[in-house]
Design an enzyme around this catalytic site. Structure first.
Site, mmCIF file in Angstrom:
data_model
loop_
_atom_site.group_PDB
_atom_site.id
_atom_site.type_symbol
_atom_site.label_atom_id
_atom_site.label_comp_id
_atom_site.label_asym_id
_atom_site.label_seq_id
_atom_site.Cartn_x
_atom_site.Cartn_y
_atom_site.Cartn_z
ATOM 1 C CB SER A 9 -0.848 -0.150 1.099
ATOM 2 O OG SER A 9 -1.298 1.333 1.635
ATOM 3 C CE1 TYR A 75 -3.477 -8.175 3.758
ATOM 4 C CE2 TYR A 75 -1.990 -9.746 2.653
ATOM 5 C CZ TYR A 75 -2.161 -8.625 3.317
ATOM 6 O OH TYR A 75 -1.179 -7.677 3.453
ATOM 7 C CG HIS A 89 2.438 -7.248 6.426
ATOM 8 N ND1 HIS A 89 3.129 -6.248 7.151
ATOM 9 C CD2 HIS A 89 1.525 -6.486 5.622
ATOM 10 C CE1 HIS A 89 2.186 -5.193 6.937
ATOM 11 N NE2 HIS A 89 1.337 -5.501 5.965
ATOM 12 N N GLY A 90 5.762 -6.967 6.611
ATOM 13 C CA GLY A 90 6.542 -6.223 7.536
ATOM 14 C C GLY A 90 5.989 -6.417 8.964
ATOM 15 C CG ASP A 91 8.754 -6.316 12.543
ATOM 16 O OD1 ASP A 91 8.493 -5.134 11.985
ATOM 17 O OD2 ASP A 91 9.707 -6.672 13.115
ATOM 18 C CB THR A 122 12.814 -1.282 6.077
ATOM 19 O OG1 THR A 122 12.664 -2.286 5.762
ATOM 20 C CG2 THR A 122 14.147 -0.409 5.934
ATOM 21 C CG ASP A 204 -22.627 30.753 12.592
ATOM 22 O OD1 ASP A 204 -22.116 31.383 11.546
ATOM 23 O OD2 ASP A 204 -23.237 29.911 12.382
HETATM 24 C C1 SPV Z 1 -21.890 25.404 10.550
HETATM 25 O O1 SPV Z 1 -21.324 24.553 10.829
HETATM 26 O O2 SPV Z 1 -21.610 26.579 10.396
HETATM 27 C C2 SPV Z 1 -23.014 25.413 9.625
HETATM 28 C C3 SPV Z 1 -24.079 24.110 9.853
HETATM 29 O O3 SPV Z 1 -23.473 26.300 8.893
HETATM 30 S S1 SPV Z 1 -25.379 24.798 11.116
HETATM 31 O O4 SPV Z 1 -24.691 25.115 12.070
HETATM 32 O O5 SPV Z 1 -26.088 23.587 11.253
HETATM 33 O O6 SPV Z 1 -26.117 25.693 10.195
HETATM 34 MG MG MG Z 2 -22.273 27.920 8.938
#
Ligand code: SPV
Ligand code: MG
Length: 431
Positions: A9, A75, A89-91, A122, A204
């Site tokens: 991977s 697997y 595989h690596g340990d 390694t 907000d």
């Molecule tokens: C935020 O995370 O600021 C969002 C989602 O806008 S919510 O708060 O649910 O509106």
């Molecule tokens: Mg928001």
């Protein structure tokens, strides 16, 4: 000749891999599995080169009989088809998060007498440097930006967690849980306006300005590689929004989500308890169109967020808007609700999907948190955003610690539940 199997991977073949191949050759004919993109992402990180390139790199190693794709982390399928006498595989898989994979292989091999060979892993400075380089590459804007579309194309729900700082970015980047040999980690990060504002002690209401929001993105980008979805609130004036799109795109952000509100935006979870105005459809469509016109790459996505259910304008209004926003060029639709019952969200998704098959649907199950990712996927949801849970878990923990220190006039009583100093200083990797 015995059959020997090992699986890689990796994006780069280094000394460690060559050492494993040399060990394999001692036991028989060597088949190398190259892990698929989806399996690699689940178990480690997004590949920085394509599966075809990874296959070609392994085919170039001399002395290998066959190269195959291992589709899953476990697997089972390979062992069933190939019946290898040995799995090498690596340990590093003998303990820690990889141990269940080894246990599973051991059990499968024991059914017919196959054996595991663990090779000392390694750990050398060159290998460490190669790994660091790959991570740096994944963090570059041009590599990060398109990754959200790539993850969406893989078809599973894109699990997205809120981040608002370097530290929360590290949690989003590094948290992995194992469940029966399956690995789960977040696929993307959400720069929430609520949590970015809350972390600054601000409401907000689009008060934290774009320069500051970009600074948060930069802090997150410094320490992560996963794709970023930016909460763009209303997007502001269309004349300003176009500049925001350009900046985000240049930074390597994968998507912006803008909500169809105008004027003083308040958080949606207040619903109709505060006065909020939904935008007119033509005006919001114009904003989407303007954003789409200025973006320079095909990678960047503009996702339109519909507030009709939040503002109790009804399902028909939500759907009318969704179809109009798609028509205007939106690359995705976010539908939001603050009901505890997910049924209105599920109805919206079903009805939207009757008409539109290929535009991603985004949901934020904060209020309707009983619904699972697979239930949402069954209704056509593509991106699930856990929008504020890190902030809401950190605040009460910090507040309790502050109270206890004040109560006991010392820090001893809180110490047992704190991260150790040793762990916190080793949390951040040094270059
Ligand atoms: C935020 O995370 O600021 C969002 C989602 O806008 S919510 O708060 O649910 O509106
Ligand atoms: Mg928001």
């Amino acid at each position: 000749m015995s059959t020997v199997y090992t699986c890689f991977s990796t994006d780069v073949i280094h000394d460690g891999h060559l050492n494993i191949i040399n060990e394999c050759k001692k036991y028989g004919d060597v088949t190398v599995g190259v892990m698929s993109d989806a399996a690699m992402m689940q178990f480690d990180r997004f590949p920085s080169v394509s599966l075809e390139e990874r296959l070609a790199m392994v085919r170039d190693i001399p002395g290998i009989k066959d190269v195959i794709v291992q589709e899953k982390v476990l697997y089972n399928d390979v062992i069933e088809q190939l019946h290898p006498d040995y799995v090498v595989h690596g340990d590093n898989w003998c303990s820690g998060v990889l141990a269940p994979i080894r246990d599973n292989v051991e059990q499968l091999l024991s059914a017919y007498g196959g054996k595991i060979i663990d090779i000392p892993y390694t750990y050398n400075p060159a290998v460490k440097k190669i790994d660091a380089r790959v991570r740096e590459k994944l963090a570059m804007p041009e590599f990060r930006r398109g990754r959200l579309k790539k993850v969406l194309a893989m078809g599973d729900v894109v699990k997205t967690i809120e981040v608002h700082s370097g530290l929360t970015g590290l949690i989003a980047e590094k948290t992995v849980v194992e469940e029966g040999g399956e690995f789960h980690q977040f696929d993307a990060m959400w720069i929430s306006s609520l949590c970015d504002s809350t972390a600054k002690g601000k409401p907000d209401i689009e008060l934290v300005d774009m320069t500051s929001r970009f600074r948060t993105i930069d802090d997150v980008m410094e320490v992560t590689t996963k794709p970023i979805i930016f909460d763009g609130d209303t997007g502001g004036l269309t004349e300003h929004f176009v500049y925001t799109v350009r900046t985000l795109e240049r930074m390597g952000v994968s998507a912006i989500i803008i909500e169809d509100k105008v004027g003083l935006k308040k958080n949606s979870l207040f619903g109709t308890e505060v006065s909020q105005t939904q935008d007119e459809i033509p005006h919001f469509c114009e904003k989407i169109r303007a954003g789409k016109e200025v973006q320079l790459t095909d990678d960047f996505m503009i996702i339109a967020r519909i507030e009709s259910l939040i503002l109790e304008q009804g399902m028909e209004d939500a759907l009318t808007r969704a179809f109009a926003y798609v028509e205007a060029g939106a690359d995705g639709i976010m539908i939001h609700s603050r009901k505890k019952d997910p049924s209105e969200i599920l109805t919206f998704c079903d009805r939207f999907r009757e008409k539109v098959k290929d535009i991603p649907i985004v949901v934020v199950p904060t209020s309707f948190n009983t619904v699972t990712e697979s239930e949402l996927a069954a209704h056509g949801v593509n991106i699930v955003i856990y929008a504020n849970q890190l902030t809401r878990s950190a605040f009460p923990a910090m507040e309790q610690t502050a109270k206890d220190i004040l109560t006991y006039h010392r820090a001893k009583e809180v110490d047992d539940r704190l991260m150790s100093i040793k762990d916190i200083i080793s949390l951040i990797e040094e270059l």
